[in-house]
Write an enzyme that holds these catalytic residues in place. Structure first.
Site, short mmCIF file in Angstrom:
data_model
loop_
_atom_site.label_atom_id
_atom_site.label_comp_id
_atom_site.label_asym_id
_atom_site.label_seq_id
_atom_site.Cartn_x
_atom_site.Cartn_y
_atom_site.Cartn_z
N HIS A 9 -33.67 -48.74 2.65
CA HIS A 9 -32.51 -49.76 2.67
C HIS A 9 -32.47 -50.47 4.13
O HIS A 9 -32.60 -49.72 5.02
CB HIS A 9 -30.96 -49.28 2.51
CG HIS A 9 -29.88 -50.20 2.47
ND1 HIS A 9 -29.80 -51.14 1.50
CD2 HIS A 9 -28.95 -50.17 3.34
CE1 HIS A 9 -28.60 -51.69 1.79
NE2 HIS A 9 -28.13 -51.33 2.89
N TYR A 31 10.10 -58.17 8.76
CA TYR A 31 10.42 -56.83 9.66
C TYR A 31 10.10 -57.27 11.04
O TYR A 31 9.29 -58.02 11.43
CB TYR A 31 9.30 -55.79 9.42
CG TYR A 31 9.84 -55.39 7.93
CD1 TYR A 31 10.78 -54.53 7.74
CD2 TYR A 31 8.79 -55.44 7.03
CE1 TYR A 31 11.17 -53.98 6.40
CE2 TYR A 31 9.08 -54.76 5.69
CZ TYR A 31 10.27 -54.06 5.31
OH TYR A 31 10.75 -53.61 4.30
N ASP A 90 4.78 -56.00 -0.13
CA ASP A 90 4.62 -56.29 -1.63
C ASP A 90 4.92 -58.07 -1.39
O ASP A 90 4.81 -58.72 -2.52
CB ASP A 90 5.72 -55.79 -2.47
CG ASP A 90 5.62 -54.38 -2.32
OD1 ASP A 90 4.56 -53.83 -2.77
OD2 ASP A 90 6.62 -53.81 -2.16
N LYS A 99 -20.72 -51.64 -7.23
CA LYS A 99 -20.01 -50.35 -6.58
C LYS A 99 -18.69 -50.91 -6.06
O LYS A 99 -18.66 -52.11 -5.95
CB LYS A 99 -20.68 -49.72 -5.27
CG LYS A 99 -21.26 -50.93 -4.33
CD LYS A 99 -22.52 -50.32 -3.41
CE LYS A 99 -22.58 -51.46 -2.23
NZ LYS A 99 -23.58 -51.34 -1.55
N ARG A 139 -28.92 -43.27 7.03
CA ARG A 139 -27.77 -42.98 6.28
C ARG A 139 -28.07 -41.79 5.04
O ARG A 139 -27.92 -40.70 5.22
CB ARG A 139 -27.23 -44.14 5.41
CG ARG A 139 -25.92 -43.78 5.03
CD ARG A 139 -25.17 -45.11 4.52
NE ARG A 139 -26.02 -46.16 3.57
CZ ARG A 139 -25.61 -47.27 3.16
NH1 ARG A 139 -24.73 -47.85 3.30
NH2 ARG A 139 -26.58 -47.93 2.43
N CYS A 164 4.89 -58.18 4.64
CA CYS A 164 5.34 -56.91 3.95
C CYS A 164 4.30 -56.03 3.06
O CYS A 164 3.33 -56.61 2.73
CB CYS A 164 6.61 -57.19 3.23
SG CYS A 164 7.87 -58.14 4.29
N ARG A 191 -31.96 -56.51 -4.45
CA ARG A 191 -30.53 -55.62 -4.73
C ARG A 191 -29.46 -56.42 -3.87
O ARG A 191 -28.77 -56.00 -3.18
CB ARG A 191 -30.50 -54.43 -4.38
CG ARG A 191 -31.39 -53.15 -4.92
CD ARG A 191 -31.13 -51.93 -4.41
NE ARG A 191 -30.92 -51.71 -3.11
CZ ARG A 191 -31.89 -51.37 -1.96
NH1 ARG A 191 -33.22 -51.21 -2.33
NH2 ARG A 191 -31.78 -51.24 -0.93
C1 LIG Z 1 -24.45 -52.13 -1.21
C2 LIG Z 1 -25.88 -52.20 -1.01
C3 LIG Z 1 -26.82 -53.39 -1.44
C4 LIG Z 1 -26.09 -54.50 -1.27
O1 LIG Z 1 -25.76 -55.05 0.06
P1 LIG Z 1 -25.35 -56.47 0.04
O2 LIG Z 1 -25.14 -56.29 1.58
O3 LIG Z 1 -24.21 -56.67 -0.35
O4 LIG Z 1 -26.56 -57.37 -0.40
C5 LIG Z 1 -27.98 -53.02 -1.53
N1 LIG Z 1 -28.56 -51.65 -1.63
C6 LIG Z 1 -27.88 -50.57 -1.23
C7 LIG Z 1 -28.59 -49.24 -1.22
C8 LIG Z 1 -26.43 -50.69 -0.94
O5 LIG Z 1 -25.91 -49.58 -0.85
#
Ligand SMILES: *Cc1c(COP(=O)(O)O)cnc(C)c1O
Length: 363
Positions: A156, A256, A305, A29, A127, A303, A215
């Site tokens: 999660h 700046y 850039d 992502k 969430r 700045c 994950r």
């Molecule tokens: C982003 C995400 C992960 C990975 O999380 P990390 O902290 O980068 O390991 C795993 N599961 C879900 C649902 C996420 O949104």
């Protein structure tokens, strides 16, 4: 510079830790946390990952357009009108309510396809996800749709990345709730598919959360959690080149607001990187860049850039010399993030698209 060799070594180290039988899903992502989703996805699949995870439908579509055929989880909640596109691209959404399940079932039916879905259960993150009590009913609802495939069940963790002992209790509690819900799904005669929970924190600190698939995101991009021994190598290195070297006299100011005033005659290098590239402006006067193995402080405000570095009164460093802002031989994005009170995710995600990603080879 994106070091794919380091990414692959991080992935192999994850494989070693979890053993040969569990699957690995790589979150790509936000353009693979700023590293480039397609190249990271290809490297991940080549090094033994089975699944990818995107947040949005457009991110999933980008991977499909690049010819990637592996299962792609859709972690965020899509809009109902995106259901046909999810089906068309063969994405695997995480679902947690009847409305979304039915929208996907209808879209798949209309397309003459079967759409795989994973049931998402909220065990404390607050969430997305259904409550553990609702899980068996929703699982049955998924299984009853002829155009859906009930392919997995997920949750999660909310605090798995905390190394504080009193906060470690929570993932255990979450995991307990998750296991109970999965057991209830099984008790109802349903197959929960691939059962998964662990992000990087879960992987490092809670072996009980490994289940059928892990994950890990940030760990594969090379950022360890404090207090853990995993040999993660940072994958991103931000490199630029000096575009101008000039002499500045004592008492002259830079950038700046004229906040930086030279206390001596010195040489200043101008670098073509600024907050428009994702170098946080809050680092003004609070970061050192690396040139020929030596650190030099940023001088004056960053700045949009460009920014400037103080090379000192006598310097051999010529115009066009290479400069490392972070990563590689310089302090990593994690150290930069710590300087600003944020996390490495935010630093690497924010490196703007206009910064070319140069890929170092996979090994
Ligand atoms: C982003 C995400 C992960 C990975 O999380 P990390 O902290 O980068 O390991 C795993 N599961 C879900 C649902 C996420 O949104």
């Amino acid at each position: 510079m994106i070091h794919l060799d380091r990414f692959c070594r991080n992935l192999r180290a994850v494989r070693e830790r979890i053993g040969p039988d569990r699957r690995i899903c790589v979150p790509v992502k936000a353009d693979a946390y700023g590293h480039g989703a397609v190249r990271i996805a290809q490297a991940a699949l080549g090094a033994g990952a089975s699944h990818l995870a995107a947040a949005t439908v457009s991110e999933g579509a980008e991977l499909r357009a690049a010819g990637i055929g592996a299962p792609i989880l859709l972690l965020s909640q899509a809009l109902p009108e995106e259901a046909p596109e999810i089906v068309r691209h063969g994405l695997t959404p995480l679902v947690s309510d009847r409305g979304y399940i039915e929208a996907l079932a209808a879209a798949a039916l209309a397309a003459g396809a079967r759409c795989p879905v994973h049931l998402k259960i909220d065990t404390g993150m607050g969430r997305l996800g259904c409550s553990p009590d609702e899980a068996p009913g929703l699982a049955a609802h998924i299984a009853a749709q002829s155009s859906l495939v009930y392919a997995g069940t997920a949750t999660h963790p909310a605090a798995s990345d905390s190394a504080l002992p009193d906060e470690r209790a929570l993932p255990g509690e979450q995991l307990g709730r998750f296991r109970e819900a999965v057991d209830a799904i099984r008790a109802a005669g349903l197959d929960p598919g691939i059962v998964h929970a662990a992000n990087s924190g879960g992987l490092l600190l809670h072996p009980g959360s490994w289940l059928d698939m892990v994950r890990p995101g940030i760990l594969l991009y090379g950022y360890n959690l404090s207090g853990t021994d995993f040999p993660a190598e940072p994958v991103m290195e931000l490199v630029t080149r000096i575009t101008l070297v000039k002499k500045v006299k004592r008492g002259e100011s830079l950038s700046y607001g004229r906040t930086w005033v030279s206390g001596r005659d010195t040489c200043i290098a101008t670098l073509p990187v600024g907050y428009g590239d994702g170098l946080p402006r809050l680092l003004s006067g609070n970061w050192q860049v690396l040139i020929r193995g030596r650190p030099y402080p940023l001088a004056g405000r960053i700045c949009m850039d460009q920014c400037m570095a103080d090379l000192g009164p006598e310097t051999e460093i010529p115009r066009w010399e290479e400069v490392t802002i972070f990563g590689g031989p310089a302090p990593s994005a994690a150290e930069l993030a710590a300087r600003l009170g944020t996390i490495p995710y935010e630093i690497t995600c924010n490196i703007n698209k206009r910064v070319p990603r140069v890929y170092m080879p996979e090994i």
